[in-house]
Design a protein around this motif. Sequence first.
Motif, PDB file in Angstrom:
ATOM      1  N   VAL A 166       0.832  -1.205   0.000  1.00 61.56           N
ATOM      2  CA  VAL A 166       0.000   0.000   0.000  1.00 61.56           C
ATOM      3  C   VAL A 166       0.869   1.258   0.000  1.00 61.56           C
ATOM      4  O   VAL A 166       0.561   2.235  -0.697  1.00 61.56           O
ATOM      5  N   ALA A 167       1.971   1.248   0.739  1.00 59.45           N
ATOM      6  CA  ALA A 167       2.854   2.421   0.769  1.00 59.45           C
ATOM      7  C   ALA A 167       3.498   2.669  -0.594  1.00 59.45           C
ATOM      8  O   ALA A 167       3.569   3.819  -1.050  1.00 59.45           O
ATOM      9  N   TYR A 168       3.964   1.617  -1.261  1.00 56.14           N
ATOM     10  CA  TYR A 168       4.581   1.812  -2.574  1.00 56.14           C
ATOM     11  C   TYR A 168       3.568   2.217  -3.637  1.00 56.14           C
ATOM     12  O   TYR A 168       3.867   3.034  -4.501  1.00 56.14           O
ATOM     13  N   LEU A 169       2.367   1.670  -3.563  1.00 55.62           N
ATOM     14  CA  LEU A 169       1.338   2.087  -4.519  1.00 55.62           C
ATOM     15  C   LEU A 169       0.933   3.540  -4.294  1.00 55.62           C
ATOM     16  O   LEU A 169       0.721   4.286  -5.260  1.00 55.62           O
ATOM     17  N   SER A 170       0.840   3.955  -3.037  1.00 55.81           N
ATOM     18  CA  SER A 170       0.514   5.359  -2.777  1.00 55.81           C
ATOM     19  C   SER A 170       1.661   6.272  -3.186  1.00 55.81           C
ATOM     20  O   SER A 170       1.429   7.396  -3.642  1.00 55.81           O
ATOM     21  N   MET A 171       2.906   5.795  -3.067  1.00 52.17           N
ATOM     22  CA  MET A 171       4.046   6.576  -3.526  1.00 52.17           C
ATOM     23  C   MET A 171       3.993   6.746  -5.045  1.00 52.17           C
ATOM     24  O   MET A 171       4.223   7.844  -5.564  1.00 52.17           O
ATOM     25  N   CYS A 172       3.661   5.692  -5.756  1.00 55.46           N
ATOM     26  CA  CYS A 172       3.530   5.787  -7.216  1.00 55.46           C
ATOM     27  C   CYS A 172       2.393   6.715  -7.612  1.00 55.46           C
ATOM     28  O   CYS A 172       2.515   7.466  -8.583  1.00 55.46           O
ATOM     29  N   LEU A 173       1.306   6.675  -6.872  1.00 54.99           N
ATOM     30  CA  LEU A 173       0.176   7.556  -7.169  1.00 54.99           C
ATOM     31  C   LEU A 173       0.546   9.013  -6.927  1.00 54.99           C
ATOM     32  O   LEU A 173       0.166   9.892  -7.701  1.00 54.99           O
ATOM     33  N   LEU A 174       1.321   9.280  -5.883  1.00 57.13           N
ATOM     34  CA  LEU A 174       1.752  10.651  -5.616  1.00 57.13           C
ATOM     35  C   LEU A 174       2.670  11.192  -6.710  1.00 57.13           C
ATOM     36  O   LEU A 174       2.661  12.386  -6.993  1.00 57.13           O
ATOM     37  N   VAL A 175       3.456  10.340  -7.327  1.00 52.60           N
ATOM     38  CA  VAL A 175       4.310  10.781  -8.430  1.00 52.60           C
ATOM     39  C   VAL A 175       3.459  11.296  -9.585  1.00 52.60           C
ATOM     40  O   VAL A 175       3.806  12.280 -10.239  1.00 52.60           O
ATOM     41  N   SER A 195       9.433  15.350  -8.837  1.00 51.09           N
ATOM     42  CA  SER A 195       8.359  15.095  -7.879  1.00 51.09           C
ATOM     43  C   SER A 195       8.542  13.807  -7.083  1.00 51.09           C
ATOM     44  O   SER A 195       7.612  13.380  -6.402  1.00 51.09           O
ATOM     45  N   ILE A 196       9.711  13.193  -7.124  1.00 45.33           N
ATOM     46  CA  ILE A 196       9.929  11.946  -6.394  1.00 45.33           C
ATOM     47  C   ILE A 196      10.353  12.195  -4.940  1.00 45.33           C
ATOM     48  O   ILE A 196      10.254  11.293  -4.111  1.00 45.33           O
ATOM     49  N   ILE A 197      10.762  13.390  -4.594  1.00 41.31           N
ATOM     50  CA  ILE A 197      11.281  13.668  -3.249  1.00 41.31           C
ATOM     51  C   ILE A 197      10.196  13.477  -2.189  1.00 41.31           C
ATOM     52  O   ILE A 197      10.410  12.785  -1.192  1.00 41.31           O
ATOM     53  N   ILE A 198       9.050  14.076  -2.386  1.00 37.67           N
ATOM     54  CA  ILE A 198       7.980  13.984  -1.385  1.00 37.67           C
ATOM     55  C   ILE A 198       7.462  12.556  -1.242  1.00 37.67           C
ATOM     56  O   ILE A 198       7.300  12.076  -0.113  1.00 37.67           O
ATOM     57  N   PRO A 199       7.188  11.822  -2.327  1.00 34.98           N
ATOM     58  CA  PRO A 199       6.748  10.430  -2.132  1.00 34.98           C
ATOM     59  C   PRO A 199       7.794   9.547  -1.450  1.00 34.98           C
ATOM     60  O   PRO A 199       7.425   8.642  -0.697  1.00 34.98           O
ATOM     61  N   LEU A 200       9.066   9.787  -1.672  1.00 37.65           N
ATOM     62  CA  LEU A 200      10.085   8.981  -0.990  1.00 37.65           C
ATOM     63  C   LEU A 200      10.083   9.235   0.509  1.00 37.65           C
ATOM     64  O   LEU A 200      10.251   8.314   1.312  1.00 37.65           O
ATOM     65  N   MET A 201       9.900  10.479   0.904  1.00 40.23           N
ATOM     66  CA  MET A 201       9.823  10.781   2.335  1.00 40.23           C
ATOM     67  C   MET A 201       8.510  10.265   2.922  1.00 40.23           C
ATOM     68  O   MET A 201       8.459   9.858   4.079  1.00 40.23           O
ATOM     69  N   PHE A 202       7.465  10.286   2.133  1.00 38.73           N
ATOM     70  CA  PHE A 202       6.153   9.827   2.573  1.00 38.73           C
ATOM     71  C   PHE A 202       6.099   8.306   2.712  1.00 38.73           C
ATOM     72  O   PHE A 202       5.314   7.788   3.506  1.00 38.73           O
ATOM     73  N   ASN A 203       6.940   7.590   1.977  1.00 36.36           N
ATOM     74  CA  ASN A 203       6.863   6.138   1.905  1.00 36.36           C
ATOM     75  C   ASN A 203       7.051   5.471   3.265  1.00 36.36           C
ATOM     76  O   ASN A 203       6.277   4.603   3.648  1.00 36.36           O
ATOM     77  N   THR A 204       8.074   5.856   4.008  1.00 33.13           N
ATOM     78  CA  THR A 204       8.324   5.205   5.301  1.00 33.13           C
ATOM     79  C   THR A 204       7.213   5.516   6.298  1.00 33.13           C
ATOM     80  O   THR A 204       6.799   4.642   7.063  1.00 33.13           O
ATOM     81  N   PHE A 205       6.727   6.746   6.283  1.00 30.05           N
ATOM     82  CA  PHE A 205       5.624   7.117   7.175  1.00 30.05           C
ATOM     83  C   PHE A 205       4.360   6.347   6.823  1.00 30.05           C
ATOM     84  O   PHE A 205       3.676   5.828   7.713  1.00 30.05           O
ATOM     85  N   PRO A 209       2.528  17.880  -9.592  1.00 30.25           N
ATOM     86  CA  PRO A 209       2.901  18.416 -10.908  1.00 30.25           C
ATOM     87  C   PRO A 209       4.420  18.479 -11.083  1.00 30.25           C
ATOM     88  O   PRO A 209       5.165  18.611 -10.123  1.00 30.25           O
ATOM     89  N   GLY A 210       4.851  18.388 -12.322  1.00 29.67           N
ATOM     90  CA  GLY A 210       6.273  18.422 -12.646  1.00 29.67           C
ATOM     91  C   GLY A 210       6.719  17.110 -13.241  1.00 29.67           C
ATOM     92  O   GLY A 210       5.930  16.183 -13.450  1.00 29.67           O
ATOM     93  N   THR A 211       7.997  17.028 -13.501  1.00 26.97           N
ATOM     94  CA  THR A 211       8.542  15.791 -14.051  1.00 26.97           C
ATOM     95  C   THR A 211       8.678  14.759 -12.934  1.00 26.97           C
ATOM     96  O   THR A 211       8.779  15.118 -11.757  1.00 26.97           O
ATOM     97  N   PRO A 212       8.681  13.471 -13.278  1.00 31.58           N
ATOM     98  CA  PRO A 212       8.819  12.451 -12.231  1.00 31.58           C
ATOM     99  C   PRO A 212      10.120  12.571 -11.439  1.00 31.58           C
ATOM    100  O   PRO A 212      10.153  12.238 -10.265  1.00 31.58           O
TER     101      PRO A 212
END
Length: 106
Positions: free
Chosen positions: A37-46, A56-66, A50-53
């Motif tokens: 679920v965390a990885y799928l939500s990280m992919c959805l956040l990408v 926009s990968i910084i926020i989902p990577l920090m969000f993943n562990t949480f 807005p912006g290039t992948p």
Amino acid sequence: MLDFIIKKYAQLSIPEESGKKIGLFRTICSIFGGLIVAYLSMCLLVFIIPGTPGESIIIPLMFNTFAWAITALWISLSESKLIALKRVIFPTILLSILISFFLIGN
């Protein structure tokens, strides 16, 4: 066959007798289900941010562990094995459908 499925469904829906034991099934569901679920939500956040992948990968990577920790805790605190299984399957299906909509739309 249907009788077997109904018996297994009834067996999974029995609440745990003691709240002190988490159980192996709920532990495995919480670890791997939370990870999925965390990885799928990280992919959805990408896709949502807005912006290039690459940008926009910084926020989902920090969000993943949480998200993994919170989802694993949510799954492990379920009352029965069936509820734990549903807490893994339903978010996974929902996030997969949302990601597929974003992939088809691009």
